[in-house]
Design a protein around this motif. Structure first.
Motif, PDB file in Angstrom:
ATOM      1  N   VAL A   1       0.839  -1.201   0.000  1.00 45.42           N
ATOM      2  CA  VAL A   1       0.000   0.000   0.000  1.00 45.42           C
ATOM      3  C   VAL A   1       0.874   1.252   0.000  1.00 45.42           C
ATOM      4  N   HIS A   2       1.892   1.262   0.861  1.00 53.20           N
ATOM      5  CA  HIS A   2       2.795   2.413   0.935  1.00 53.20           C
ATOM      6  C   HIS A   2       3.458   2.670  -0.421  1.00 53.20           C
ATOM      7  N   LEU A   3       3.958   1.619  -1.051  1.00 54.25           N
ATOM      8  CA  LEU A   3       4.631   1.777  -2.337  1.00 54.25           C
ATOM      9  C   LEU A   3       3.644   2.161  -3.436  1.00 54.25           C
ATOM     10  N   ASP A   4       2.405   1.695  -3.357  1.00 52.76           N
ATOM     11  CA  ASP A   4       1.402   2.087  -4.347  1.00 52.76           C
ATOM     12  C   ASP A   4       1.128   3.589  -4.287  1.00 52.76           C
ATOM     13  N   TYR A   5       1.142   4.151  -3.100  1.00 56.63           N
ATOM     14  CA  TYR A   5       0.957   5.597  -2.990  1.00 56.63           C
ATOM     15  C   TYR A   5       2.132   6.361  -3.596  1.00 56.63           C
ATOM     16  N   GLN A   6       3.332   5.782  -3.517  1.00 54.72           N
ATOM     17  CA  GLN A   6       4.492   6.407  -4.157  1.00 54.72           C
ATOM     18  C   GLN A   6       4.365   6.283  -5.680  1.00 54.72           C
ATOM     19  N   LEU A   7       3.893   5.124  -6.130  1.00 58.15           N
ATOM     20  CA  LEU A   7       3.660   4.937  -7.562  1.00 58.15           C
ATOM     21  C   LEU A   7       2.575   5.886  -8.063  1.00 58.15           C
ATOM     22  N   TYR A   8       1.603   6.149  -7.228  1.00 60.03           N
ATOM     23  CA  TYR A   8       0.534   7.096  -7.582  1.00 60.03           C
ATOM     24  C   TYR A   8       1.132   8.469  -7.924  1.00 60.03           C
ATOM     25  N   LYS A   9       2.062   8.918  -7.092  1.00 59.77           N
ATOM     26  CA  LYS A   9       2.693  10.221  -7.319  1.00 59.77           C
ATOM     27  C   LYS A   9       3.443  10.230  -8.647  1.00 59.77           C
ATOM     28  N   ALA A  10       4.168   9.145  -8.932  1.00 59.34           N
ATOM     29  CA  ALA A  10       4.925   9.060 -10.179  1.00 59.34           C
ATOM     30  C   ALA A  10       3.993   9.022 -11.380  1.00 59.34           C
ATOM     31  N   LEU A  11       2.936   8.217 -11.287  1.00 65.77           N
ATOM     32  CA  LEU A  11       2.003   8.088 -12.405  1.00 65.77           C
ATOM     33  C   LEU A  11       1.248   9.383 -12.647  1.00 65.77           C
TER      34      LEU A  11
ATOM     35  N   ILE B   1      -5.258   8.245 -21.299  1.00 63.09           N
ATOM     36  CA  ILE B   1      -6.336   8.356 -20.317  1.00 63.09           C
ATOM     37  C   ILE B   1      -6.580   7.019 -19.615  1.00 63.09           C
ATOM     38  N   GLU B   2      -6.508   5.927 -20.375  1.00 61.94           N
ATOM     39  CA  GLU B   2      -6.821   4.609 -19.828  1.00 61.94           C
ATOM     40  C   GLU B   2      -5.697   4.030 -18.978  1.00 61.94           C
ATOM     41  N   THR B   3      -4.495   4.586 -19.098  1.00 64.23           N
ATOM     42  CA  THR B   3      -3.362   4.025 -18.360  1.00 64.23           C
ATOM     43  C   THR B   3      -3.612   3.985 -16.853  1.00 64.23           C
ATOM     44  N   PRO B   4      -4.015   5.089 -16.208  1.00 65.30           N
ATOM     45  CA  PRO B   4      -4.268   5.016 -14.763  1.00 65.30           C
ATOM     46  C   PRO B   4      -5.433   4.086 -14.415  1.00 65.30           C
ATOM     47  N   VAL B   5      -6.425   4.013 -15.295  1.00 64.85           N
ATOM     48  CA  VAL B   5      -7.601   3.181 -15.024  1.00 64.85           C
ATOM     49  C   VAL B   5      -7.206   1.704 -14.987  1.00 64.85           C
ATOM     50  N   LYS B   6      -6.273   1.310 -15.857  1.00 64.45           N
ATOM     51  CA  LYS B   6      -5.870  -0.090 -15.945  1.00 64.45           C
ATOM     52  C   LYS B   6      -4.666  -0.411 -15.052  1.00 64.45           C
ATOM     53  N   PHE B   7      -4.053   0.619 -14.488  1.00 65.91           N
ATOM     54  CA  PHE B   7      -2.827   0.424 -13.705  1.00 65.91           C
ATOM     55  C   PHE B   7      -3.149  -0.274 -12.383  1.00 65.91           C
ATOM     56  N   ARG B   8      -2.382  -1.298 -12.048  1.00 67.31           N
ATOM     57  CA  ARG B   8      -2.622  -2.074 -10.842  1.00 67.31           C
ATOM     58  C   ARG B   8      -1.564  -1.842  -9.761  1.00 67.31           C
ATOM     59  N   GLY B   9      -0.474  -1.193 -10.130  1.00 66.00           N
ATOM     60  CA  GLY B   9       0.581  -0.963  -9.148  1.00 66.00           C
ATOM     61  C   GLY B   9       1.164  -2.259  -8.636  1.00 66.00           C
ATOM     62  N   LEU B  10       1.369  -2.329  -7.324  1.00 68.76           N
ATOM     63  CA  LEU B  10       1.926  -3.515  -6.686  1.00 68.76           C
ATOM     64  C   LEU B  10       0.853  -4.320  -5.951  1.00 68.76           C
ATOM     65  N   GLY B  11      -0.401  -3.985  -6.209  1.00 70.32           N
ATOM     66  CA  GLY B  11      -1.494  -4.743  -5.628  1.00 70.32           C
ATOM     67  C   GLY B  11      -1.849  -4.363  -4.210  1.00 70.32           C
ATOM     68  N   GLY B  12      -1.233  -3.295  -3.710  1.00 67.86           N
ATOM     69  CA  GLY B  12      -1.546  -2.868  -2.353  1.00 67.86           C
ATOM     70  C   GLY B  12      -2.878  -2.154  -2.268  1.00 67.86           C
ATOM     71  N   LYS B  13      -3.064  -1.175  -3.158  1.00 65.33           N
ATOM     72  CA  LYS B  13      -4.329  -0.440  -3.214  1.00 65.33           C
ATOM     73  C   LYS B  13      -4.541   0.041  -4.648  1.00 65.33           C
ATOM     74  N   PRO B  14      -4.844  -0.883  -5.562  1.00 66.79           N
ATOM     75  CA  PRO B  14      -4.943  -0.534  -6.981  1.00 66.79           C
ATOM     76  C   PRO B  14      -6.056   0.444  -7.314  1.00 66.79           C
ATOM     77  N   SER B  15      -7.055   0.565  -6.446  1.00 61.48           N
ATOM     78  CA  SER B  15      -8.191   1.440  -6.741  1.00 61.48           C
ATOM     79  C   SER B  15      -7.816   2.918  -6.778  1.00 61.48           C
ATOM     80  N   ILE B  16      -6.711   3.300  -6.151  1.00 60.36           N
ATOM     81  CA  ILE B  16      -6.364   4.724  -6.071  1.00 60.36           C
ATOM     82  C   ILE B  16      -5.986   5.305  -7.428  1.00 60.36           C
ATOM     83  N   PHE B  17      -5.461   4.472  -8.326  1.00 64.46           N
ATOM     84  CA  PHE B  17      -4.977   4.984  -9.609  1.00 64.46           C
ATOM     85  C   PHE B  17      -6.109   5.434 -10.521  1.00 64.46           C
TER      86      PHE B  17
END
Length: 267
Positions: free
Chosen positions: A126-136, A186-202
């Motif tokens: 989850v922590h790393l997904d939030y970091q990925l969120y910032k990058a994305l 546009i679809e990239t964030p919608v389909k992005f799963r990250g590391l599976g911690g909290k994929p819904s945030i993207f």
């Protein structure tokens, strides 16, 4: 020393990753716990029993060392993920989509290498997904801002067909390809799963940046408007294509002098 500074040495998102080592350390440090080393018949360690005391100290030290080693290993893996995510923040998502995928794979393999259960690694993911969120989101904004400049070149020819000037491929096909490129971003964030911690945030990234999306579509209409204006400048040159030359000759060329006068006009 590590015990006294444990709260500052272990990141909160790593607590569950170290639960096994932490419990082993707690068990070794608790001289009244069942199974602790060096216990007498009353399950206590006293200064009067130096052998049991030495075993107790060694047990605590071994558990502490294992906790320290594992914490350092996890922190190093964490730094690898964070460094990779920072590099993703500076990697153009439109031009280098494969690099983004490769770097995300590095993070996935790094997290998996910890060898923990999904429950134990959940907080870290989850922590790393939030970091990925910032990058994305950073690259999503950059992509929207520079979309027209970073598009793959769409080739089109200006041709004369069916008695008029047009683009080949037609304007409709050019728009279709153009808007397809926009939809991919546009679809990239919608389909992005990250590391599976909290994929819904993207999925929230497009909604948070709706103004940028409106600007992109406005810019697209401006681009196609300029294309249409350029095309319109050539349309007068196609007027001769609508001229029925045979009918004109039959109606206006009655004798040789008519031919001669028109040929002179062409010179």
């Amino acid at each position: 020393n590590f015990f006294n500074n444990m709260s500052s040495q272990i990141q909160e998102c790593h607590y569950s990753l170290l639960i096994r080592q932490s419990r082993a350390f707690e068990k070794a440090a608790d001289a009244t716990s069942k199974g602790a080393s060096g216990f007498g018949k009353e399950n206590t360690v006293t200064w009067d029993n130096p052998v049991a005391l030495e075993e107790y100290v060694e047990g605590v030290r071994a558990a502490s060392d294992e906790l320290v080693r594992e914490n350092r290993r996890i922190r190093k893996l964490h730094e690898t993920c964070v460094d990779t995510i920072v590099s993703m923040m500076n990697t153009d998502l439109l031009k280098n989509r494969d690099q983004w995928k490769d770097k995300l794979d590095i993070c996935k393999k790094t997290v998996d290498s910890v060898n923990r259960t999904p429950q134990e690694s959940a907080a870290w993911r989850v922590h790393l997904d939030y970091q990925l969120y910032k990058a994305l989101e950073t690259q999503y904004k950059n992509g929207m801002r520079n979309l027209n400049e970073n598009f793959n070149i769409i080739d089109a020819d200006l041709i004369y067909r069916e008695k008029t000037v047009m683009f080949d491929p037609p304007m409709e096909k050019l728009k279709e390809r153009y808007y397809k490129e926009i939809s991919i971003l546009i679809e990239t964030p919608v389909k992005f799963r990250g590391l599976g911690g909290k994929p819904s945030i993207f999925k929230d990234i497009p909604n948070r940046n709706s103004e940028a999306l409106i600007a992109v579509y406005a810019k697209a209409e401006e681009v196609f408007g300029r294309l249409q204006n350029m095309l319109n400048t050539f349309i007068p040159w196609s007027a001769i294509g609508h001229f029925d030359l045979e009918t004109y000759i039959e109606e206006n060329f009655k004798d040789v002098s008519d031919w001669a006068n028109n040929f002179n006009n062409l010179r």
